[in-house]
Scaffold this active site. Structure first.
Site, PDB file in Angstrom:
ATOM      1  N   SER A 180      -6.011 -14.841   4.536  1.00  0.00           N
ATOM      2  CA  SER A 180      -5.698 -14.207   5.885  1.00  0.00           C
ATOM      3  C   SER A 180      -4.861 -14.788   6.702  1.00  0.00           C
ATOM      4  O   SER A 180      -4.662 -16.253   6.895  1.00  0.00           O
ATOM      5  CB  SER A 180      -6.970 -14.294   6.799  1.00  0.00           C
ATOM      6  OG  SER A 180      -6.845 -13.665   8.177  1.00  0.00           O
ATOM      7  N   HIS A 190      -7.669   0.821   2.104  1.00  0.00           N
ATOM      8  CA  HIS A 190      -7.555  -0.630   2.385  1.00  0.00           C
ATOM      9  C   HIS A 190      -6.171  -0.795   3.390  1.00  0.00           C
ATOM     10  O   HIS A 190      -6.288  -1.854   3.882  1.00  0.00           O
ATOM     11  CB  HIS A 190      -7.387  -1.273   1.013  1.00  0.00           C
ATOM     12  CG  HIS A 190      -7.777  -2.532   1.138  1.00  0.00           C
ATOM     13  ND1 HIS A 190      -7.640  -3.559   2.313  1.00  0.00           N
ATOM     14  CD2 HIS A 190      -7.934  -3.720   0.030  1.00  0.00           C
ATOM     15  CE1 HIS A 190      -8.221  -4.616   1.919  1.00  0.00           C
ATOM     16  NE2 HIS A 190      -8.262  -4.845   0.633  1.00  0.00           N
ATOM     17  N   PRO A 193     -11.188  -0.511  -2.009  1.00  0.00           N
ATOM     18  CA  PRO A 193     -12.457  -1.418  -2.334  1.00  0.00           C
ATOM     19  C   PRO A 193     -13.859  -0.603  -1.913  1.00  0.00           C
ATOM     20  O   PRO A 193     -13.680   0.193  -1.061  1.00  0.00           O
ATOM     21  CB  PRO A 193     -12.158  -2.705  -1.677  1.00  0.00           C
ATOM     22  CG  PRO A 193     -11.488  -2.316  -0.495  1.00  0.00           C
ATOM     23  CD  PRO A 193     -10.652  -1.050  -0.885  1.00  0.00           C
ATOM     24  N   SER A 235     -10.425 -12.329  -4.827  1.00  0.00           N
ATOM     25  CA  SER A 235     -10.788 -12.635  -3.541  1.00  0.00           C
ATOM     26  C   SER A 235     -12.193 -12.782  -3.092  1.00  0.00           C
ATOM     27  O   SER A 235     -13.023 -12.440  -3.821  1.00  0.00           O
ATOM     28  CB  SER A 235     -10.563 -10.888  -2.903  1.00  0.00           C
ATOM     29  OG  SER A 235     -10.944 -10.970  -1.566  1.00  0.00           O
ATOM     30  N   GLN A 236     -12.112 -13.877  -2.448  1.00  0.00           N
ATOM     31  CA  GLN A 236     -13.655 -14.111  -1.761  1.00  0.00           C
ATOM     32  C   GLN A 236     -13.981 -13.121  -0.610  1.00  0.00           C
ATOM     33  O   GLN A 236     -13.213 -13.089   0.309  1.00  0.00           O
ATOM     34  CB  GLN A 236     -13.557 -15.421  -1.293  1.00  0.00           C
ATOM     35  CG  GLN A 236     -15.038 -16.009  -0.728  1.00  0.00           C
ATOM     36  CD  GLN A 236     -14.849 -17.302   0.089  1.00  0.00           C
ATOM     37  OE1 GLN A 236     -15.695 -18.336  -0.487  1.00  0.00           O
ATOM     38  NE2 GLN A 236     -13.715 -17.737   0.772  1.00  0.00           N
ATOM     39  N   TYR A 283       0.793  -1.210  -0.102  1.00  0.00           N
ATOM     40  CA  TYR A 283       0.147  -0.057   0.100  1.00  0.00           C
ATOM     41  C   TYR A 283       0.857   1.157   0.101  1.00  0.00           C
ATOM     42  O   TYR A 283       0.924   2.027  -0.833  1.00  0.00           O
ATOM     43  CB  TYR A 283      -0.769  -0.011   1.203  1.00  0.00           C
ATOM     44  CG  TYR A 283      -2.070  -1.083   1.231  1.00  0.00           C
ATOM     45  CD1 TYR A 283      -2.992  -1.375  -0.009  1.00  0.00           C
ATOM     46  CD2 TYR A 283      -1.990  -2.135   2.081  1.00  0.00           C
ATOM     47  CE1 TYR A 283      -3.863  -2.305  -0.011  1.00  0.00           C
ATOM     48  CE2 TYR A 283      -2.778  -3.137   2.058  1.00  0.00           C
ATOM     49  CZ  TYR A 283      -3.856  -3.070   0.912  1.00  0.00           C
ATOM     50  OH  TYR A 283      -4.898  -4.081   1.003  1.00  0.00           O
TER      51      TYR A 283
END
Length: 590
Positions: free
Chosen positions: A427, A314, A88, A527-528, A75
């Site tokens: 994660s 984010h 997002p 991404s889920q 980032y």
């Protein structure tokens, strides 16, 4: 509860897995060259071993050895504009506001929910999260939640800073910033040590709308500057800071709990796809693109036309933290609506003032132009696949997430005829200060499956195709477990690269190699983001020729949100249609 520290994987395991991950994604010539470079890097007594030992030392001295490296790389070092490229959005169900007051009631209730949630955070009363899916039941690090309403991304000329506010003995009255018609207003949510109730909040919001509509006081849309590239915004911010009025306004925004953006109507087309794009970029200056402040982690958008959601910076937290917070708020919202009663003793909200020089007006025009180009460039499709959902996939003894990842590989291959480096966030919250690592979904097994599905050979039987599908799903599941247990390759390679930089040694050949550069160009960024409330997440691609693919598997349907750039030579949104065809006709029913 004390969580374990993130492990440092064995050097040989990471280098072997790196070669396996890239073997089928590059040419034979590229691979052979990399094989030699990797062998030299991993040789006993070589540079890799030295760097590995330094990483192990770092692990002893840090709560999480990769956190700072990862945060900067993912980032803070990134110079691209936040909207679309990084931030997002979560899109709420379309609201049916029959009158202007309805949207303000919705906003007042939302703010009330935020204040209730913040009080849970302040009291450290949020229940512990436990892992779901693979290796379910493990307790997870909760630190990210405490950055939701207390952090701010400060732009820098070369690297941004994630600023975390420290609580003091005598905190100032808490406030939020309300954006309305590109103007910014301070809404104190605690007055005389009393938290405002919904009726008070509604009264204050009504005052803000009236103030914003006062044409003689319209100020320049300063929020546009936050939509610019990060280096450009850092420079513009320095120009703003020359005036004390601007410094005071910036300080109020940077210390607020969150933003609430009261948006004007964006037009009659309110499809899921349109609402998703509007959440990501506001529609540019002509619509609500200036009614934002992108450096703040949480911007709740309440459109007068019922287009509502939340835009996130984010860097402080991951998607699941956003989901948990917004689900709390949406479940909190359907209580009894407030009456529009005014409370006379409430002080009027304060409009933030700006002193704008010709130089600032020029910077604003440039930022507006760049945002408009981004608006035109973004291509997106939100699709609800209704033939089946995760329950049917589970009945086949398959992981729904792994199944969808293999479907994405097949979809991309059908469109472009080749596999590409793929990113799926995993994660690492099982560990102290855990954020994410990468599941590299473009496995050799996935390629074997997609080739069997697309080679046109009548000799490949359905049984063989199903075997290859199961092989691909098994490989995907194994890599997922590696990633969530801290044994994947991306963070480890990043750590080795960054520790070499810190030691001021020459950059190791492995990190200058073409294959390493290719390995980090994630043409498929996936991404889920599952929810239990009717909403969905969306984001843009991370490279100019890439796709963003966010999906939300429900019991009997799957929501896909796929994005690309119109200027990309690869822009084929038909990819999404291919994907749906694959899911429906070829995978469980080959």
């Amino acid at each position: 509860m004390s969580l374990p520290k993130l492990p440092v994987p064995a050097l040989k395991d990471t280098l072997d897995m790196y070669m396996r991950c890239m073997s089928h994604l590059v040419t034979e010539e590229q691979f052979k060259k990399t094989e030699n470079i990797v062998k030299q890097f991993g040789a006993p007594g070589g540079v890799g071993e030295l760097l590995q030992n330094k990483l192990v030392e770092r692990r002893e001295n840090k709560a999480n050895w990769v956190y700072e490296y990862w945060l900067n790389d993912m980032y803070l070092n990134n110079r691209l504009a936040l909207p679309v490229n990084s931030s997002p959005a979560m899109v709420f169900p379309q609201q049916n506001f029959r009158a202007p007051i309805d949207s303000l009631r919705f906003a007042a209730h939302l703010i009330s929910g935020v204040l209730e949630y913040k009080s849970l955070l302040d009291a450290r009363a949020l229940p512990m999260d436990y892992a779901r899916g693979q290796l379910a039941g493990t307790p997870l690090c909760m630190e990210q939640y405490y950055r939701l309403f207390t952090s701010y991304r400060l732009p820098g000329p070369e690297r941004d800073t994630l600023v975390a506010q420290e609580s003091t003995v005598m905190p100032e009255p808490e406030h939020i910033i309300v954006a309305c018609k590109n103007q910014f207003f301070v809404l104190d949510v605690v007055i005389n040590f009393r938290r405002l109730n919904e009726r008070d909040l509604l009264t204050q919001l009504e005052k803000i709308v009236k103030m914003a509509e006062s044409e003689e006081e319209q100020l320049a849309p300063i929020g546009l500057l936050t939509s610019d590239g990060r280096t450009e915004w850092a420079e513009s911010r320095s120009v703003l800071m020359r005036e004390s009025t601007n410094r005071d306004s910036l300080d109020m925004i940077e210390r607020c709990l969150c933003l609430v953006c009261l948006d004007d109507s964006s037009g009659p087309d309110m499809t899921d796809t349109t609402r998703a794009m509007l959440m990501l970029h506001g529609g540019g200056l002509a619509k609500n693109g200036g009614n934002r402040w992108y450096d703040k982690p949480m911007q709740f958008v309440v459109g007068s036309d019922g287009c509502c959601g939340v835009v996130c910076e984010h860097s402080p937290f991951e998607g699941i933290v956003l989901v948990q917070c917004t689900e709390y708020l949406l479940k909190y919202i359907p209580s009894k609506l407030v009456r529009a009663a005014s409370v006379s003793e409430l002080p009027a909200p304060r409009r933030l003032r700006w002193k704008c020089t010709p130089e600032i007006h020029k910077l604003l025009a440039s930022a507006a132009d760049k945002l408009q180009r981004l608006v035109r460039n973004l291509d997106m499709n939100v699709y609800k696949f209704c033939d089946y959902g995760k329950e049917l996939i589970k009945k086949q003894k398959m992981s729904p997430d792994a199944y969808i990842q293999v479907a994405l590989q097949l979809a991309y291959y059908r469109c472009h005829g080749r596999p590409v480096p793929t990113y799926e966030s995993a994660s690492t919250r099982r560990f102290q200060q855990g954020r994410v690592d990468n599941i590299r979904s473009a496995t050799p097994e996935a390629l074997a499956f997609v080739k069997a599905m697309t080679d046109g050979k009548l000799t490949t039987s359905d049984v063989e195709k199903m075997e290859k599908l199961r092989g691909a799903i098994t490989a995907q599941t194994k890599y997922t477990i590696l990633a969530i247990t801290g044994m994947a390759i991306d963070n480890h390679l990043l750590g080795l690269r960054e520790i070499a930089h810190e030691l001021k040694t020459e950059k190791p050949e492995i990190f200058k190699d073409e294959v390493y550069l290719i390995s980090n160009q994630f043409i498929l960024s996936t991404s889920q983001v599952p929810t239990t409330v009717e909403m969905f997440c969306c984001y843009g691609p991370v490279v100019p020729n890439g796709y963003g693919a966010c999906y939300n598997p429900q019991s009997d349907h799957i929501i896909f949100c796929v994005s690309s750039f119109r200027e990309s030579p690869l822009d084929k949104m038909l990819c999404l249609l291919f994907l749906c065809v694959q899911l429906q006709k070829h995978m469980l029913y080959p």
